[in-house]
Each structure stands twice: as structure tokens, then as C-alpha cells.
Design an enzyme around this catalytic site. Structure first.
Site, PDB file in Angstrom:
ATOM      1  N   GLY A 164       0.693  -1.187   0.119  1.00 15.51           N
ATOM      2  CA  GLY A 164      -0.174  -0.142  -0.019  1.00 15.51           C
ATOM      3  C   GLY A 164       1.024   1.123  -0.070  1.00 15.51           C
ATOM      4  O   GLY A 164       0.379   2.401   0.339  1.00 15.51           O
ATOM      5  N   LYS A 237      -2.740   5.918  -4.239  1.00 15.57           N
ATOM      6  CA  LYS A 237      -3.440   6.136  -5.578  1.00 15.57           C
ATOM      7  C   LYS A 237      -4.606   7.275  -5.096  1.00 15.57           C
ATOM      8  O   LYS A 237      -5.477   6.958  -4.155  1.00 15.57           O
ATOM      9  CB  LYS A 237      -3.852   5.028  -5.938  1.00 15.57           C
ATOM     10  CG  LYS A 237      -2.819   4.080  -6.705  1.00 15.57           C
ATOM     11  CD  LYS A 237      -3.226   2.511  -6.485  1.00 15.57           C
ATOM     12  CE  LYS A 237      -2.041   1.706  -6.746  1.00 15.57           C
ATOM     13  NZ  LYS A 237      -2.717   0.150  -6.586  1.00 15.57           N
ATOM     14  N   GLU A 288       5.713  -5.306  -7.869  1.00 14.08           N
ATOM     15  CA  GLU A 288       5.142  -6.378  -6.639  1.00 14.08           C
ATOM     16  C   GLU A 288       3.605  -6.869  -7.111  1.00 14.08           C
ATOM     17  O   GLU A 288       3.064  -6.362  -8.072  1.00 14.08           O
ATOM     18  CB  GLU A 288       4.879  -5.444  -5.368  1.00 14.08           C
ATOM     19  CG  GLU A 288       3.823  -4.307  -5.303  1.00 14.08           C
ATOM     20  CD  GLU A 288       3.935  -3.386  -4.145  1.00 14.08           C
ATOM     21  OE1 GLU A 288       4.743  -2.684  -3.727  1.00 14.08           O
ATOM     22  OE2 GLU A 288       2.882  -3.688  -3.269  1.00 14.08           O
ATOM     23  N   ARG A 292      -5.015  -9.785  -3.044  1.00 15.19           N
ATOM     24  CA  ARG A 292      -6.199  -9.147  -2.531  1.00 15.19           C
ATOM     25  C   ARG A 292      -7.305  -8.637  -3.519  1.00 15.19           C
ATOM     26  O   ARG A 292      -6.645  -8.511  -4.387  1.00 15.19           O
ATOM     27  CB  ARG A 292      -6.052  -8.417  -1.092  1.00 15.19           C
ATOM     28  CG  ARG A 292      -5.245  -7.034  -1.762  1.00 15.19           C
ATOM     29  CD  ARG A 292      -5.453  -5.882  -0.810  1.00 15.19           C
ATOM     30  NE  ARG A 292      -4.844  -4.724  -1.424  1.00 15.19           N
ATOM     31  CZ  ARG A 292      -3.594  -4.267  -1.590  1.00 15.19           C
ATOM     32  NH1 ARG A 292      -2.756  -5.071  -0.900  1.00 15.19           N
ATOM     33  NH2 ARG A 292      -3.123  -3.188  -2.069  1.00 15.19           N
ATOM     34  N   VAL A 295      -8.649  -1.876  -3.914  1.00 15.48           N
ATOM     35  CA  VAL A 295      -9.685  -0.723  -3.899  1.00 15.48           C
ATOM     36  C   VAL A 295     -10.414  -0.191  -5.381  1.00 15.48           C
ATOM     37  O   VAL A 295     -11.416  -0.204  -5.633  1.00 15.48           O
ATOM     38  CB  VAL A 295      -9.187   0.748  -3.352  1.00 15.48           C
ATOM     39  CG1 VAL A 295      -9.904   1.850  -3.415  1.00 15.48           C
ATOM     40  CG2 VAL A 295      -8.453   0.314  -1.951  1.00 15.48           C
ATOM     41  N   ARG A 338     -11.245   8.393  -6.201  1.00 12.02           N
ATOM     42  CA  ARG A 338     -11.045   8.383  -4.668  1.00 12.02           C
ATOM     43  C   ARG A 338     -11.543   9.353  -3.962  1.00 12.02           C
ATOM     44  O   ARG A 338     -10.940  10.341  -3.684  1.00 12.02           O
ATOM     45  CB  ARG A 338      -9.924   7.564  -4.085  1.00 12.02           C
ATOM     46  CG  ARG A 338      -9.608   6.312  -4.739  1.00 12.02           C
ATOM     47  CD  ARG A 338      -8.474   5.605  -3.863  1.00 12.02           C
ATOM     48  NE  ARG A 338      -7.738   4.557  -4.704  1.00 12.02           N
ATOM     49  CZ  ARG A 338      -7.059   3.520  -4.028  1.00 12.02           C
ATOM     50  NH1 ARG A 338      -6.539   3.802  -2.728  1.00 12.02           N
ATOM     51  NH2 ARG A 338      -6.449   2.669  -4.718  1.00 12.02           N
TER      52      ARG A 338
END
Lengths: 454, 159
Positions: A164, A237, A288, A292, A295, A338
Site C-alpha cells: 500500500g 493512488k 510487486e 487481495r 480498492v 477516490r
């Protein structure tokens, strides 16, 4: 298929997962911390259970409480969402011990993909180009200085256990290495309980492009295209879009194909995202993998019509993928904004408050994922994401027009948000022309993109 | 005034027979209030002010009781006058009472009330203060969430 799923997360993603459970006809239980009792997911849930106090360590990161909550409510699976325990191999293992399915890669797979450095080497061996950098975990300052000298400055120091964007530091000279290395170490230790660091050469003016993959346990693996997440502030982000406006179709195809082939060869499973840096010359380098749901997954859902959370659940239940690569059609262009409780006029400082009024945009090609409702009090304990506005158009130009319209409609009263930033950047030439690199906002300051406060 | 108009006698009868039955009905059906009349005797039981302002009397929220005969009224409020100390669950799991714990029992701060078993580990539940156990809210063996009300203790009763 599962009898009942515990949702071990909060905010918009808890609502998002709940919706898919409903559509699949699977009852869901929302696990929540004390201050989240009035949150939207709890209000919408069939069943909800309090797992601990505000502090994440005692609630959303509390493995025994979450597993016990799943067991006493009769769940046979846990969806961890993103963040919190979503990539924690020890949690996946603890679930397995109690006969609960972890909706994500199995523990042994998470374990293998946990070390960023090891994954980089593993995927490089399977054909992915990687950024030149340290040949391993840096031992000490002498080692770091020597290795950075041969790789060439500037370099980006990264915690091996990280994710993250947290704990990364840009180092431009040997002098900076002396001051930054100990800081990065203590930051990594505090954030991830592991102070191993490695570094990569920093590519100036890079863009961030990532490929979404789905791999089942029957030997099937597909990609769902890429997302371009180059609008970032301090490695976080802010806007994501697909397809990448910085690549042409043959280049995108090459990237997608390489990503899915290497990750299948490396034995990955479930939904995942491979992140790449793209340089000015169009070269891409693997950085990377995220094990999961992310978002920004709705961008991909808008293009493909595929429910990624449903696919995660099916894969975890041992079912094969419901589509082949040939059946995946990437149609149109999607952009996600976002919306966070951050004040762009005050260096994006986190805000709290009560949502006094809320105007959610609608109409064709507009999706809003949020846990807000009028009267909701934003607690200070968790991340600042309030809503995701996702806009689709036949092409990027149409998506931009629609984005301006939807951003103008969206209103969140009672708390300061970064909406002024989004409204300004959709009109900014750098964004419109797809010229934004990941460090642009940090270099010129995000204030340059925001008008004066009204 | 005659004997039958003695408010104290009416109160005694109401307390013994009517109020418990009415309170039970009130809580069972989630009513805001309930009132009966027998001759010129009027007994009214209403949900007292409770923490969540719901129509159902919350455990320990108390009920307001009005007994009235021909305009001569007596109002009594139970429970809510002395706030009870809640004892809540420290964990997510199954709650089990300590042996022999019951309503009316005198406890000291730190007395074991029971435990919550979470994945085989016992998390002790202890009395927060000296007092008298008033309500055993949870059932023994019941699954409980974090913060769930288990027992109420009346601190004032021991002062």
C-alpha cells in the site's frame, strides 16, 4: 458453495462484499468495531457482530475475535476485504485450522508471495522484467551504499514486508542514504513488524500500470486487463483508469499476457494484481503483487461486467472460473475517483465530521461505492476513504465528459473532502493528455491542481 | 374515606398482583405502555426512559408505574432511579456464569461473574464494583459479542 460468510472489514468494501453475497444468495455477517455500530454495512447486513473496540489491533486485526465471530454465527468462510488481514498468511492459516475458508489465496500461497523481494526474484525467473535494484535485502548502511552506487541514484527504499505504498523512501544521494536508511528501517519495523529493506532504482516520470488476474485451483488463469493508477500523492493512488491511456493496444496486450503467464507459472491463486512501472520509453518493470481484492477493482468490473468479489468467492469455494480468456471482453473506458475525507486546501489533512447531507450522482455509466448516508459520523480511527466514484464511457473522451458531470453532481456536506481536487484535475491538461506521472503531485504540490477555497 | 379507598392497600395489591403481570406483558410485546382499570382503580405501567429511547423497556431501563383511585394517584418509578452498573463481554465467544451466581447476591469489585470462552481460551468477567447482582441478562452458554451486556450490578444497594 459457502453456507454463510463473515465480512471482516468495514467502510465501503464491507458494503461492496455484502452486495455480492446477497446476489449469490449467501447470508453474510458483518463484523464491526464499537464505533462502527452505525455504519452502513451493519445497517444493511442480515446479521452483524461486534468484535472489539475502535483500535484496529483489538478489532479488525484481532484474529481470534474474528474467527470466533465466524464460528459462533455459523459462518464457514471469511472475506477479509482489503487492508487489515487481507494478505496475512497467519490469519489464512488460522482460518484453515478452524475449518473456515479464507476468501483469498491459501496460506501457503500467501506465504510464498509475502516477501516482496522474493516475489520479485520468483517472477523475474518466470519472465517478468524487473527494475534494477539491490540484489537482496540490504544488510547494513555499507551494503546499501555500495549497491546503490552500482544501481545508480536515485533509488526507492522499500520494506520487504510492506504494501500500500507505506514506508517507502526516495533516496537521491549517498548522503541521503545515511539519513534515510535508519528512518525507513524503524518505519518498516513499526508498520509491518519486519525491518527488512530492499531498493529499486527510481524511474523518473514513471507511470503505474497494474494487471488484474484471476487464477482458480483447476489450472485456469485469466487476466482482466490493466489499470493505470498514475495519479498518486505520496504513493497513495487517487485516480485509476482502464485501459492505460499511456500504452497502445499491442503494448497492453504484451503486458497482460506476460503478467498472467508468469503468475500462473509461479503458482498464484485467486484474485491478484501485478503492479508495474512504465517508463517514458514504454518499458515496463514488475514491482510487486497484491494478493487481495483492490480498492480500484470496480474499474475492471465496469470494463468486463465481471463481479470480481463473486469470482473470489467461487475460487475460494473450489469452483472453476466461469469464463475463458476469450470470453473476457474489455469494453470502453472507466475512471475511478477516490473521494477521501482530506482537505486539499490544507495539505490533504484528514478530516472528521458528520455527513449532514449527501447527493450521490447517477445516470448512465455512473457507479458509486460508498458507506456514507446523511447523519453518518466519520470516525477518526480508520482510513479516510469515503466513496469511490466510477464512471464509464465508450472511450476516454466520453468517460471524461461524464466524470465532470458526475463530480459536479456529487455533494458531501458536513465534512471537507478532496472533491475540489478531483473537479480541478479532470480539467487539467496534464491529466486530459495522460501526461501525469506518479510523482507529479509530490513534485509540483497537489495545491497546484486545486483552485482557491470558495 | 372508607377502608376500600385506602391508597396504601391498593398499592399493595397492585404491587403484588398487577404490576409484575403488566410489566411482563409490556416487555413481551414491546409495548410503550399498558393500562388496566378495575372498578375505579387504574394501574398504568409505561416504559421508562431507556438508553436507546426505544419503545421497549431496556433491561434496567425501568418502568414507570401509576396507580390511581378516584383521582388519588401514586406514581412510582423502578429501576431507572438508581442506574445499574453493566458488566459487558470482553471477548467474542460463549459466556458461562460462575457457579452459584444469582440475582440478589452480594459481590465485591473483582468477584468472578463468569467467563467468555473464545477459541478455547477463557476471558474472565469480573464485577466492576461492590454491589448486588440484579439481573442475569445473558443465558449461560450463550454466544456473545464484544461489549454485550451480561449482568447488571446495583452498586447503590450495598452503600
Amino acid at each position: 458453495m459457502f453456507a454463510k460468510i463473515l465480512i471482516a472489514n468495514r467502510g465501503e468494501i464491507a458494503v461492496r462484499i455484502l452486495r455480492t453475497c446477497r446476489e449469490m444468495g449467501i447470508p453474510a455477517v458483518v463484523a464491526f468495531s464499537e464505533p462502527d455500530r452505525e455504519t452502513q454495512a451493519v445497517r444493511l447486513a442480515d446479521e452483524a457482530i461486534c468484535i472489539g473496540p475502535a483500535e484496529a489491533r483489538r478489532s479488525y486485526l484481532n484474529q481470534p475475535a474474528l474467527i470466533s465471530a465466524a464460528l459462533i454465527t455459523g459462518c464457514d468462510a471469511i472475506h477479509p476485504g482489503y487492508g487489515f488481514l487481507s494478505e496475512d498468511a497467519s490469519f489464512a492459516e488460522a482460518c484453515a485450522v478452524h475449518d473456515l475458508a479464507f476468501i483469498g489465496p491459501r496460506a501457503q500461497v500467501l506465504e510464498r508471495f509475502a516477501s516482496k523481494y522474493a516475489v520479485r526474484r520468483m517472477l523475474a525467473a518466470n519472465g517478468l522484467p524487473t527494475v534494477p535494484g539491490s540484489t537482496g535485502i540490504v544488510a547494513d548502511l555499507q551494503d546499501a551504499l555500495a549497491q546503490a552506487e552500482s544501481a545508480g541514484y536515485p533509488v526507492l527504499l522499500k520494506p520487504s514486508a510492506g504494501g500500500g505504498g507505506r514506508g517507502m523512501r526516495l533516496v537521491r544521494s549517498p548522503r541521503e542514504m545515511e539519513t534515510q536508511l535508519p528512518l525507513a528501517r524503524s518505519e518498516a519495523r513499526a508498520a509491518f513488524g519486519d525491518d527488512s529493506l530492499y531498493f529499486e532504482r527510481w524511474i523518473e516520470d514513471n507511470r503505474h500500470v497494474e494487471v488484474q488476474v484471476l487464477v482458480d485451483n483447476h489450472g485456469n488463469g485469466i487476466h482482466l486487463g490493466e489499470r493505470d493508477c498514475s495519479v498518486q500523492r505520496r504513493h497513495q493512488k487517487i485516480i485509476e483508469e482502464a485501459p492505460s491511456p499511456a500504452m497502445d493496444e499491442p503494448a497492453r496486450e504484451r503486458l497482460r499476457d506476460l503478467a498472467i503467464r508468469s503468475v500462473r507459472a509461479a503458482g498464484y491463486e485467486n484474485a491478484g494484481t501485478l503492479e508495474f512501472l512504465l517508463d517514458r520509453e514504454g518499458n515496463f518493470y514488475f514491482i510487486e503483487i497484491n494478493c487481495r481484492i483492490q480498492v480500484e477493482h470496480p474499474v475492471t468490473e465496469m470494463l468486463t461486467g465481471i463481479d470480481l468479489v463473486a469470482e473470489q468467492i467461487r475460487i475460494a469455494a473450489g469452483e472453476p472460473l466461469t469464463m475463458t480468456q476469450e470470453q473476457v471482453v474489455l469494453r470502453g473506458h472507466a475512471i475511478e475517483f477516490r473521494i477521501t475525507a482530506e482537505d486539499p486546501h490544507d495539505n490533504f489533512s484528514p478530516q472528521t465530521g458528520v455527513v449532514s447531507d449527501l447527493q450521490i450522482p447517477g445516470g448512465a455509466g455512473v457507479r458509486v461505492d460508498t458507506h456514507l448516508y446523511p447523519g453518518y459520523e466519520i470516525p477518526p480511527y480508520y482510513d479516510s476513504l469515503l466513496a469511490k466514484l466510477i464512471v464509464w464511457g465508450e472511450d476516454r473522451a466520453e468517460a471524461l465528459v461524464r466524470s465532470r458531470r458526475a463530480l459536479a453532481e456529487l455533494r458531501i456536506d458536513g465534512v471537507k473532502t478532496n472533491l475540489p481536487f478531483h473537479r480541478a484535475i479532470v480539467d487539467n491538461a496534464a491529466f486530459v493528455d495522460a501526461e501525469v506521472s506518479t510523482n507529479l503531485l509530490d513534485r509540483v504540490g497537489p495545491a497546484a491542481f486545486v483552485g482557491e477555497p470558495a | 374515606m372508607t377502608d376500600s379507598a385506602d391508597p396504601a392497600a391498593d398499592m399493595t395489591r397492585a404491587a403484588a398482583e398487577l404490576i409484575p403481570a403488566l410489566t411482563e406483558r409490556l416487555q413481551r410485546h414491546g409495548l410503550g405502555e399498558i393500562e388496566i382499570r378495575q372498578g375505579d382503580l387504574r394501574v398504568r405501567v409505561a416504559a421508562g426512559p431507556s438508553a436507546d429511547d426505544g419503545p421497549t423497556p431496556a433491561p434496567g431501563g425501568g418502568v414507570e408505574v401509576t396507580v390511581e383511585r378516584s383521582g388519588v394517584g401514586v406514581t412510582a418509578t423502578t429501576g431507572s432511579a438508581a442506574p445499574l452498573d453493566p458488566v459487558t463481554s470482553p471477548a467474542v465467544g460463549h459466556f458461562v456464569y460462575a457457579d452459584g451466581l444469582g440475582p440478589g447476591q452480594s459481590v465485591s469489585a473483582g468477584t468472578e461473574i463468569g467467563f467468555v470462552e473464545m477459541l478455547g481460551i477463557r476471558h474472565e468477567v469480573r464485577a466492576p464494583a461492590d454491589g448486588i447482582v440484579r439481573h442475569l441478562v445473558a443465558e449461560s452458554g450463550e454466544p456473545v459479542e464484544y461489549g454485550q451486556l451480561l449482568v447488571e450490578i446495583d452498586r447503590a444497594a450495598r452503600d
